[in-house]
Design a protein around this motif. Sequence first.
Motif, PDB file in Angstrom:
ATOM      1  N   ALA A   1      -5.765  -5.156   3.477  1.00  0.00           N
ATOM      2  CA  ALA A   1      -6.400  -6.439   3.787  1.00  0.00           C
ATOM      3  C   ALA A   1      -6.902  -7.119   2.510  1.00  0.00           C
ATOM      4  O   ALA A   1      -6.823  -8.341   2.381  1.00  0.00           O
ATOM      5  N   ARG A   2      -7.400  -6.331   1.575  1.00  0.00           N
ATOM      6  CA  ARG A   2      -7.892  -6.890   0.308  1.00  0.00           C
ATOM      7  C   ARG A   2      -6.753  -7.257  -0.641  1.00  0.00           C
ATOM      8  O   ARG A   2      -6.790  -8.296  -1.293  1.00  0.00           O
ATOM      9  N   GLU A   3      -5.755  -6.378  -0.740  1.00  0.00           N
ATOM     10  CA  GLU A   3      -4.697  -6.537  -1.738  1.00  0.00           C
ATOM     11  C   GLU A   3      -3.491  -7.327  -1.238  1.00  0.00           C
ATOM     12  O   GLU A   3      -2.696  -7.807  -2.032  1.00  0.00           O
ATOM     13  N   GLY A   4      -3.345  -7.410   0.066  1.00  0.00           N
ATOM     14  CA  GLY A   4      -2.214  -8.129   0.655  1.00  0.00           C
ATOM     15  C   GLY A   4      -1.313  -7.197   1.444  1.00  0.00           C
ATOM     16  O   GLY A   4      -0.971  -6.118   0.969  1.00  0.00           O
ATOM     17  N   PHE A   5      -0.974  -7.620   2.638  1.00  0.00           N
ATOM     18  CA  PHE A   5      -0.069  -6.838   3.487  1.00  0.00           C
ATOM     19  C   PHE A   5       1.366  -7.075   3.036  1.00  0.00           C
ATOM     20  O   PHE A   5       1.704  -8.164   2.570  1.00  0.00           O
ATOM     21  N   PRO A   6       2.234  -6.069   3.176  1.00  0.00           N
ATOM     22  CA  PRO A   6       3.639  -6.266   2.810  1.00  0.00           C
ATOM     23  C   PRO A   6       4.296  -7.291   3.739  1.00  0.00           C
ATOM     24  O   PRO A   6       3.791  -7.547   4.838  1.00  0.00           O
ATOM     25  N   PRO A   7       5.399  -7.854   3.312  1.00  0.00           N
ATOM     26  CA  PRO A   7       6.085  -8.838   4.156  1.00  0.00           C
ATOM     27  C   PRO A   7       6.761  -8.172   5.358  1.00  0.00           C
ATOM     28  O   PRO A   7       6.958  -6.956   5.395  1.00  0.00           O
ATOM     29  N   GLY A   8       7.103  -8.989   6.320  1.00  0.00           N
ATOM     30  CA  GLY A   8       7.881  -8.533   7.460  1.00  0.00           C
ATOM     31  C   GLY A   8       7.061  -7.869   8.550  1.00  0.00           C
ATOM     32  O   GLY A   8       5.831  -7.970   8.595  1.00  0.00           O
ATOM     33  N   GLU A   9       7.790  -7.172   9.419  1.00  0.00           N
ATOM     34  CA  GLU A   9       7.170  -6.564  10.590  1.00  0.00           C
ATOM     35  C   GLU A   9       6.120  -5.517  10.219  1.00  0.00           C
ATOM     36  O   GLU A   9       5.062  -5.463  10.831  1.00  0.00           O
ATOM     37  N   ILE A  10       6.391  -4.711   9.214  1.00  0.00           N
ATOM     38  CA  ILE A  10       5.436  -3.663   8.859  1.00  0.00           C
ATOM     39  C   ILE A  10       4.106  -4.278   8.433  1.00  0.00           C
ATOM     40  O   ILE A  10       3.036  -3.795   8.815  1.00  0.00           O
ATOM     41  N   GLY A  11       4.150  -5.351   7.680  1.00  0.00           N
ATOM     42  CA  GLY A  11       2.923  -6.033   7.278  1.00  0.00           C
ATOM     43  C   GLY A  11       2.178  -6.606   8.462  1.00  0.00           C
ATOM     44  O   GLY A  11       0.936  -6.529   8.531  1.00  0.00           O
ATOM     45  N   ARG A  12       2.915  -7.175   9.398  1.00  0.00           N
ATOM     46  CA  ARG A  12       2.303  -7.732  10.611  1.00  0.00           C
ATOM     47  C   ARG A  12       1.628  -6.635  11.425  1.00  0.00           C
ATOM     48  O   ARG A  12       0.500  -6.809  11.913  1.00  0.00           O
ATOM     49  N   LEU A  13       2.282  -5.486  11.543  1.00  0.00           N
ATOM     50  CA  LEU A  13       1.701  -4.374  12.298  1.00  0.00           C
ATOM     51  C   LEU A  13       0.487  -3.777  11.585  1.00  0.00           C
ATOM     52  O   LEU A  13      -0.505  -3.425  12.235  1.00  0.00           O
ATOM     53  N   LEU A  14       0.553  -3.681  10.266  1.00  0.00           N
ATOM     54  CA  LEU A  14      -0.597  -3.174   9.515  1.00  0.00           C
ATOM     55  C   LEU A  14      -1.794  -4.122   9.647  1.00  0.00           C
ATOM     56  O   LEU A  14      -2.935  -3.669   9.807  1.00  0.00           O
ATOM     57  N   ALA A  15      -1.541  -5.419   9.607  1.00  0.00           N
ATOM     58  CA  ALA A  15      -2.623  -6.398   9.769  1.00  0.00           C
ATOM     59  C   ALA A  15      -3.237  -6.292  11.159  1.00  0.00           C
ATOM     60  O   ALA A  15      -4.469  -6.346  11.317  1.00  0.00           O
ATOM     61  N   LEU A  16      -2.397  -6.120  12.165  1.00  0.00           N
ATOM     62  CA  LEU A  16      -2.894  -5.958  13.533  1.00  0.00           C
ATOM     63  C   LEU A  16      -3.724  -4.694  13.655  1.00  0.00           C
ATOM     64  O   LEU A  16      -4.833  -4.708  14.224  1.00  0.00           O
ATOM     65  N   MET A  17      -3.245  -3.600  13.079  1.00  0.00           N
ATOM     66  CA  MET A  17      -3.988  -2.342  13.160  1.00  0.00           C
ATOM     67  C   MET A  17      -5.304  -2.438  12.404  1.00  0.00           C
ATOM     68  O   MET A  17      -6.326  -1.895  12.858  1.00  0.00           O
ATOM     69  N   GLN A  18      -5.326  -3.154  11.298  1.00  0.00           N
ATOM     70  CA  GLN A  18      -6.569  -3.328  10.554  1.00  0.00           C
ATOM     71  C   GLN A  18      -7.590  -4.090  11.394  1.00  0.00           C
ATOM     72  O   GLN A  18      -8.765  -3.728  11.423  1.00  0.00           O
ATOM     73  N   GLU A  19      -7.156  -5.124  12.096  1.00  0.00           N
ATOM     74  CA  GLU A  19      -8.053  -5.891  12.979  1.00  0.00           C
ATOM     75  C   GLU A  19      -8.595  -5.004  14.094  1.00  0.00           C
ATOM     76  O   GLU A  19      -9.786  -5.031  14.400  1.00  0.00           O
ATOM     77  N   ILE A  20      -7.721  -4.221  14.700  1.00  0.00           N
ATOM     78  CA  ILE A  20      -8.131  -3.324  15.783  1.00  0.00           C
ATOM     79  C   ILE A  20      -9.142  -2.312  15.271  1.00  0.00           C
ATOM     80  O   ILE A  20     -10.201  -2.104  15.881  1.00  0.00           O
ATOM     81  N   ASP A  21      -8.837  -1.691  14.130  1.00  0.00           N
ATOM     82  CA  ASP A  21      -9.737  -0.690  13.562  1.00  0.00           C
ATOM     83  C   ASP A  21     -11.070  -1.315  13.142  1.00  0.00           C
ATOM     84  O   ASP A  21     -12.136  -0.776  13.448  1.00  0.00           O
ATOM     85  N   HIS A  22     -11.011  -2.444  12.468  1.00  0.00           N
ATOM     86  CA  HIS A  22     -12.218  -3.108  11.967  1.00  0.00           C
ATOM     87  C   HIS A  22     -13.175  -3.489  13.103  1.00  0.00           C
ATOM     88  O   HIS A  22     -14.390  -3.441  12.937  1.00  0.00           O
ATOM     89  N   ASN A  23     -12.621  -3.842  14.240  1.00  0.00           N
ATOM     90  CA  ASN A  23     -13.434  -4.269  15.379  1.00  0.00           C
ATOM     91  C   ASN A  23     -13.746  -3.141  16.360  1.00  0.00           C
ATOM     92  O   ASN A  23     -14.271  -3.388  17.443  1.00  0.00           O
TER      93      ASN A  23
END
Length: 72
Positions: free
Chosen positions: A36-58
């Motif tokens: 989240a700080r450094e930037g998510f990778p492009p594509g589906e994996i980045g989208r899934l990592l961003a989603l998981m970060q939101e879920i975990d953070h909340n």
Amino acid sequence: MSPEDLEKLVTREMPFGKHKGCLIADLPGNYLNWFAREGFPPGEIGRLLALMQEIDHNGLKPLLAPLRRGQK
């Protein structure tokens, strides 16, 4: 986000890095926060990592439990 994205979190493995082979849903919060700080990778994996970060953070990881029970 779609229901399929949530299912992917509990079935898709991290394809690279320190936690290669770990399910995205099982990645540690500090690793997700690093992306989240450094930037998510492009594509589906980045989208899934961003989603998981939101879920975990909340504090919403327990919402994934019913999807895990459906796994064989």
